[in-house]
Motif scaffolding. Structure first.
Motif, PDB file in Angstrom:
ATOM      1  N   ALA B  50       0.839  -1.200   0.000  1.00 60.60           N
ATOM      2  CA  ALA B  50       0.000   0.000   0.000  1.00 60.60           C
ATOM      3  C   ALA B  50       0.875   1.251   0.000  1.00 60.60           C
ATOM      4  CB  ALA B  50      -0.920  -0.010   1.227  1.00 60.60           C
ATOM      5  N   GLU B  51       1.875   1.244   0.848  1.00 59.78           N
ATOM      6  CA  GLU B  51       2.775   2.394   0.961  1.00 59.78           C
ATOM      7  C   GLU B  51       3.473   2.666  -0.378  1.00 59.78           C
ATOM      8  OE1 GLU B  51       6.566   3.169   3.730  1.00 59.78           O
ATOM      9  OE2 GLU B  51       4.785   2.425   4.783  1.00 59.78           O
ATOM     10  N   GLU B  52       3.969   1.587  -0.999  1.00 58.23           N
ATOM     11  CA  GLU B  52       4.675   1.718  -2.283  1.00 58.23           C
ATOM     12  C   GLU B  52       3.728   2.263  -3.354  1.00 58.23           C
ATOM     13  OE1 GLU B  52       7.990   0.755  -2.802  1.00 58.23           O
ATOM     14  OE2 GLU B  52       7.964   1.284  -4.940  1.00 58.23           O
ATOM     15  N   ALA B  53       2.446   1.892  -3.273  1.00 61.04           N
ATOM     16  CA  ALA B  53       1.470   2.340  -4.270  1.00 61.04           C
ATOM     17  C   ALA B  53       0.874   3.699  -3.918  1.00 61.04           C
ATOM     18  CB  ALA B  53       0.354   1.301  -4.408  1.00 61.04           C
ATOM     19  N   GLY B  54       1.294   4.264  -2.792  1.00 60.00           N
ATOM     20  CA  GLY B  54       0.755   5.560  -2.380  1.00 60.00           C
ATOM     21  C   GLY B  54      -0.701   5.498  -1.956  1.00 60.00           C
ATOM     22  N   LEU B  55      -1.116   4.372  -1.373  1.00 57.53           N
ATOM     23  CA  LEU B  55      -2.497   4.198  -0.914  1.00 57.53           C
ATOM     24  C   LEU B  55      -2.500   3.913   0.575  1.00 57.53           C
ATOM     25  CD1 LEU B  55      -3.765   1.668  -3.634  1.00 57.53           C
ATOM     26  CD2 LEU B  55      -4.441   4.066  -3.436  1.00 57.53           C
ATOM     27  N   SER B  56      -3.653   4.151   1.204  1.00 59.49           N
ATOM     28  CA  SER B  56      -3.805   3.671   2.578  1.00 59.49           C
ATOM     29  C   SER B  56      -4.069   2.165   2.482  1.00 59.49           C
ATOM     30  CB  SER B  56      -4.986   4.361   3.233  1.00 59.49           C
ATOM     31  OG  SER B  56      -6.185   3.878   2.656  1.00 59.49           O
ATOM     32  N   PRO B  57      -3.705   1.412   3.533  1.00 57.26           N
ATOM     33  CA  PRO B  57      -3.988  -0.037   3.503  1.00 57.26           C
ATOM     34  C   PRO B  57      -5.469  -0.318   3.202  1.00 57.26           C
ATOM     35  CG  PRO B  57      -2.546   0.469   5.332  1.00 57.26           C
ATOM     36  CD  PRO B  57      -2.960   1.790   4.737  1.00 57.26           C
ATOM     37  N   GLY B  58      -6.377   0.467   3.798  1.00 54.14           N
ATOM     38  CA  GLY B  58      -7.807   0.251   3.572  1.00 54.14           C
ATOM     39  C   GLY B  58      -8.167   0.421   2.100  1.00 54.14           C
ATOM     40  N   ASN B  59      -7.566   1.426   1.481  1.00 51.19           N
ATOM     41  CA  ASN B  59      -7.816   1.690   0.072  1.00 51.19           C
ATOM     42  C   ASN B  59      -7.288   0.554  -0.808  1.00 51.19           C
ATOM     43  OD1 ASN B  59      -8.774   3.205  -2.027  1.00 51.19           O
ATOM     44  ND2 ASN B  59      -7.803   5.100  -1.322  1.00 51.19           N
ATOM     45  N   LEU B  60      -6.121   0.014  -0.431  1.00 54.08           N
ATOM     46  CA  LEU B  60      -5.562  -1.106  -1.188  1.00 54.08           C
ATOM     47  C   LEU B  60      -6.522  -2.295  -1.171  1.00 54.08           C
ATOM     48  CD1 LEU B  60      -3.338  -2.624  -2.704  1.00 54.08           C
ATOM     49  CD2 LEU B  60      -2.201  -3.038  -0.529  1.00 54.08           C
ATOM     50  N   TYR B  61      -7.128  -2.549   0.006  1.00 55.04           N
ATOM     51  CA  TYR B  61      -8.058  -3.692   0.121  1.00 55.04           C
ATOM     52  C   TYR B  61      -9.313  -3.475  -0.720  1.00 55.04           C
ATOM     53  CZ  TYR B  61      -5.321  -6.179   3.615  1.00 55.04           C
ATOM     54  OH  TYR B  61      -4.340  -6.889   4.247  1.00 55.04           O
ATOM     55  N   HIS B  62      -9.574  -2.239  -1.098  1.00 52.81           N
ATOM     56  CA  HIS B  62     -10.688  -1.976  -1.999  1.00 52.81           C
ATOM     57  C   HIS B  62     -10.417  -2.603  -3.378  1.00 52.81           C
ATOM     58  CE1 HIS B  62     -13.836   0.180  -4.101  1.00 52.81           C
ATOM     59  NE2 HIS B  62     -12.925   0.660  -4.934  1.00 52.81           N
ATOM     60  N   PHE B  64      -7.774  -5.092  -3.999  1.00 50.35           N
ATOM     61  CA  PHE B  64      -7.332  -6.485  -3.892  1.00 50.35           C
ATOM     62  C   PHE B  64      -7.627  -7.009  -2.496  1.00 50.35           C
ATOM     63  CE2 PHE B  64      -4.505  -4.954  -7.304  1.00 50.35           C
ATOM     64  CZ  PHE B  64      -4.708  -5.946  -8.244  1.00 50.35           C
ATOM     65  N   SER B  65      -8.148  -8.231  -2.434  1.00 48.34           N
ATOM     66  CA  SER B  65      -8.516  -8.789  -1.128  1.00 48.34           C
ATOM     67  C   SER B  65      -7.279  -9.209  -0.329  1.00 48.34           C
ATOM     68  CB  SER B  65      -9.441  -9.987  -1.308  1.00 48.34           C
ATOM     69  OG  SER B  65      -8.729 -11.043  -1.929  1.00 48.34           O
ATOM     70  N   GLY B  66      -6.135  -9.345  -1.004  1.00 42.70           N
ATOM     71  CA  GLY B  66      -4.923  -9.736  -0.291  1.00 42.70           C
ATOM     72  C   GLY B  66      -3.789  -9.976  -1.275  1.00 42.70           C
ATOM     73  N   LYS B  67      -2.649 -10.393  -0.745  1.00 40.84           N
ATOM     74  CA  LYS B  67      -1.452 -10.572  -1.569  1.00 40.84           C
ATOM     75  C   LYS B  67      -1.681 -11.643  -2.632  1.00 40.84           C
ATOM     76  CE  LYS B  67       2.291 -12.321   0.229  1.00 40.84           C
ATOM     77  NZ  LYS B  67       3.448 -12.534   1.135  1.00 40.84           N
ATOM     78  N   ASP B  68      -2.400 -12.700  -2.250  1.00 36.18           N
ATOM     79  CA  ASP B  68      -2.652 -13.782  -3.208  1.00 36.18           C
ATOM     80  C   ASP B  68      -3.400 -13.273  -4.428  1.00 36.18           C
ATOM     81  OD1 ASP B  68      -1.419 -15.549  -1.568  1.00 36.18           O
ATOM     82  OD2 ASP B  68      -3.264 -16.272  -0.641  1.00 36.18           O
ATOM     83  N   GLU B  69      -4.350 -12.368  -4.199  1.00 37.87           N
ATOM     84  CA  GLU B  69      -5.121 -11.874  -5.339  1.00 37.87           C
ATOM     85  C   GLU B  69      -4.229 -11.025  -6.248  1.00 37.87           C
ATOM     86  OE1 GLU B  69      -8.828  -9.826  -4.408  1.00 37.87           O
ATOM     87  OE2 GLU B  69      -9.113  -9.497  -6.559  1.00 37.87           O
ATOM     88  N   ILE B  70      -3.261 -10.331  -5.660  1.00 35.13           N
ATOM     89  CA  ILE B  70      -2.315  -9.551  -6.481  1.00 35.13           C
ATOM     90  C   ILE B  70      -1.466 -10.499  -7.335  1.00 35.13           C
ATOM     91  CG2 ILE B  70      -0.390  -7.923  -6.440  1.00 35.13           C
ATOM     92  CD1 ILE B  70      -1.482  -6.734  -3.899  1.00 35.13           C
ATOM     93  N   LEU B  71      -0.961 -11.542  -6.718  1.00 32.32           N
ATOM     94  CA  LEU B  71      -0.161 -12.525  -7.452  1.00 32.32           C
ATOM     95  C   LEU B  71      -0.971 -13.139  -8.593  1.00 32.32           C
ATOM     96  CD1 LEU B  71       1.680 -14.533  -4.657  1.00 32.32           C
ATOM     97  CD2 LEU B  71       2.738 -13.164  -6.452  1.00 32.32           C
ATOM     98  N   LEU B  72      -2.203 -13.496  -8.274  1.00 31.11           N
ATOM     99  CA  LEU B  72      -3.076 -14.129  -9.256  1.00 31.11           C
ATOM    100  C   LEU B  72      -3.330 -13.186 -10.425  1.00 31.11           C
ATOM    101  CD1 LEU B  72      -4.855 -16.689  -9.643  1.00 31.11           C
ATOM    102  CD2 LEU B  72      -6.753 -15.354  -8.770  1.00 31.11           C
ATOM    103  N   PHE B  73      -3.599 -11.931 -10.125  1.00 29.69           N
ATOM    104  CA  PHE B  73      -3.864 -10.930 -11.155  1.00 29.69           C
ATOM    105  C   PHE B  73      -2.645 -10.794 -12.069  1.00 29.69           C
ATOM    106  CE2 PHE B  73      -3.937  -6.312 -12.362  1.00 29.69           C
ATOM    107  CZ  PHE B  73      -5.049  -6.376 -13.182  1.00 29.69           C
ATOM    108  N   CYS B  74      -1.470 -10.803 -11.478  1.00 23.11           N
ATOM    109  CA  CYS B  74      -0.226 -10.694 -12.240  1.00 23.11           C
ATOM    110  C   CYS B  74      -0.081 -11.879 -13.186  1.00 23.11           C
ATOM    111  CB  CYS B  74       0.956 -10.641 -11.278  1.00 23.11           C
ATOM    112  SG  CYS B  74       2.513 -10.901 -12.103  1.00 23.11           S
ATOM    113  N   GLN B  75      -0.312 -13.067 -12.660  1.00 24.74           N
ATOM    114  CA  GLN B  75      -0.103 -14.258 -13.473  1.00 24.74           C
ATOM    115  C   GLN B  75      -1.157 -14.368 -14.567  1.00 24.74           C
ATOM    116  OE1 GLN B  75       0.428 -17.519 -10.751  1.00 24.74           O
ATOM    117  NE2 GLN B  75       2.262 -16.614  -9.895  1.00 24.74           N
ATOM    118  N   GLU B  76      -2.396 -14.049 -14.235  1.00 29.12           N
ATOM    119  CA  GLU B  76      -3.470 -14.108 -15.242  1.00 29.12           C
ATOM    120  C   GLU B  76      -3.191 -13.151 -16.387  1.00 29.12           C
ATOM    121  OE1 GLU B  76      -7.092 -13.418 -13.080  1.00 29.12           O
ATOM    122  OE2 GLU B  76      -7.768 -15.452 -13.513  1.00 29.12           O
ATOM    123  N   ASN B  77      -2.805 -11.960 -16.006  1.00 21.65           N
ATOM    124  CA  ASN B  77      -2.534 -10.892 -16.945  1.00 21.65           C
ATOM    125  C   ASN B  77      -1.432 -11.285 -17.936  1.00 21.65           C
ATOM    126  OD1 ASN B  77      -3.656  -8.303 -17.072  1.00 21.65           O
ATOM    127  ND2 ASN B  77      -1.641  -7.425 -16.605  1.00 21.65           N
TER     128      ASN B  77
END
Lengths: 203, 203
Positions: B50-62, B64-77
């Protein structure tokens, strides 16, 4: 005279101890590597490695001070064998390259369980990582020098030796990701076919 | 009539929201990938992403539900782009293969920061991993089919198409390990040279 005999026998027995120690460390390495594959390097713990190796945790610490030392031993061991293959290769540039790539595939697949740890230099703390990177670079330079020699003697077509070397190393390193010991091809067949194909692209 | 207009404008605006959402998710992916590279995937936390993306943690969860979903999005993409390259490739087997490998190198290097996460399928929990492995296998089959077609039409020499495909994919995947954006060669030059070399070995 008695003293000389004693020194000799102490030396012999300490050589035997060293050998036994080394063999034991290799056994532990294989056990550790099975845990690394199952759980990932980051999540693997010394307790689990000890269990897999059939040792008490205390006994494991007699051989390795911690997980980092196990990783380091794995990487040193593999790089040493790879560097030896570069040094002992003989014949034309194509012959030498084939034999180095062949040995590299064997390093990856014969000790398959160690290969994961070997490739994961990033898991080492920075202080231990630096000397491994130096060795890895020396190996890469050795392979690149064979490619460059072949280009110079016109045995190979002109190419970017550094880039092609990385492509070859990538192809052989990648075997650790897909190889299954119970698969259709054995390590030796894979080593033959890959070294043939990768050298052919240089013609 | 009014109702139809309203439905249309709701559709337009929801399409815009979707697009904006998707662009934001890609930004977050790049930020996450920088954290993955710096800290390793296992150690990276949502707070740091969240910090690296310039977002609040709460905003990041808006997004992506978690790290796994980020990984999944990357791989799908990434896999989606690679599969598209197989489907759109045209010409001789060599042409098609060169264009697929070229696109693959670009996928690795243009989104370099995502490539680490793309390659690390093992970091996904089993339930998410399975569909990614299905897609990855479909891509590998697509590349292998081009090699096999070239062998069948005698454009390529006889070879083990599965093995050679894995060698090629290994060579191009490996670029993510050594490429540096400030290095001597750009992504396009690397893509050209590698696809040329890897297809030449099939002649």
């Amino acid at each position: 005279m008695v003293q000389v005999l004693n020194v000799g026998s102490v030396r012999q027995s300490s050589a035997r101890v060293r050998e036994r120690n080394e063999a034991r460390r290799l056994d532990i390495l294989r056990a550790a590597a099975r845990v690394f594959r199952r759980r990932g390097i980051a999540a693997a713990g010394m307790r689990e490695i000890a269990e897999e190796a059939g040792l008490s945790p205390g006994n494991l610490y007699h051989y390795f001070s911690g997980k980092d030392e196990i990783l380091l031993f794995c990487q040193e061991n593999t790089l040493q064998r790879m560097l030896a293959a570069v040094q002992s290769a003989q014949g034309t540039a194509a012959d030498r390259l084939r034999s180095v790539l062949h040995a590299h595939v064997h390093c990856m697949l014969d000790e398959l369980e160690g290969a994961t740890a070997h490739l994961d230099v990033e898991s080492l703390p920075a202080k231990l990582r630096a000397p491994m990177i130096v060795k890895r670079d020396a190996y890469e330079r050795g392979v690149r020098a064979i490619v460059a020699a072949g280009v110079k003697s016109r045995e190979f077509a002109r190419c970017d030796a550094a880039l092609v070397t990385r492509a070859m190393l990538g192809a052989v390193n990648w075997t650790a990701r897909w190889y299954r010991p119970d698969g259709a091809l054995g390590a030796d067949e894979i080593a033959d076919a890959l070294s043939e194909y990768l050298v052919k692209g240089l013609a």
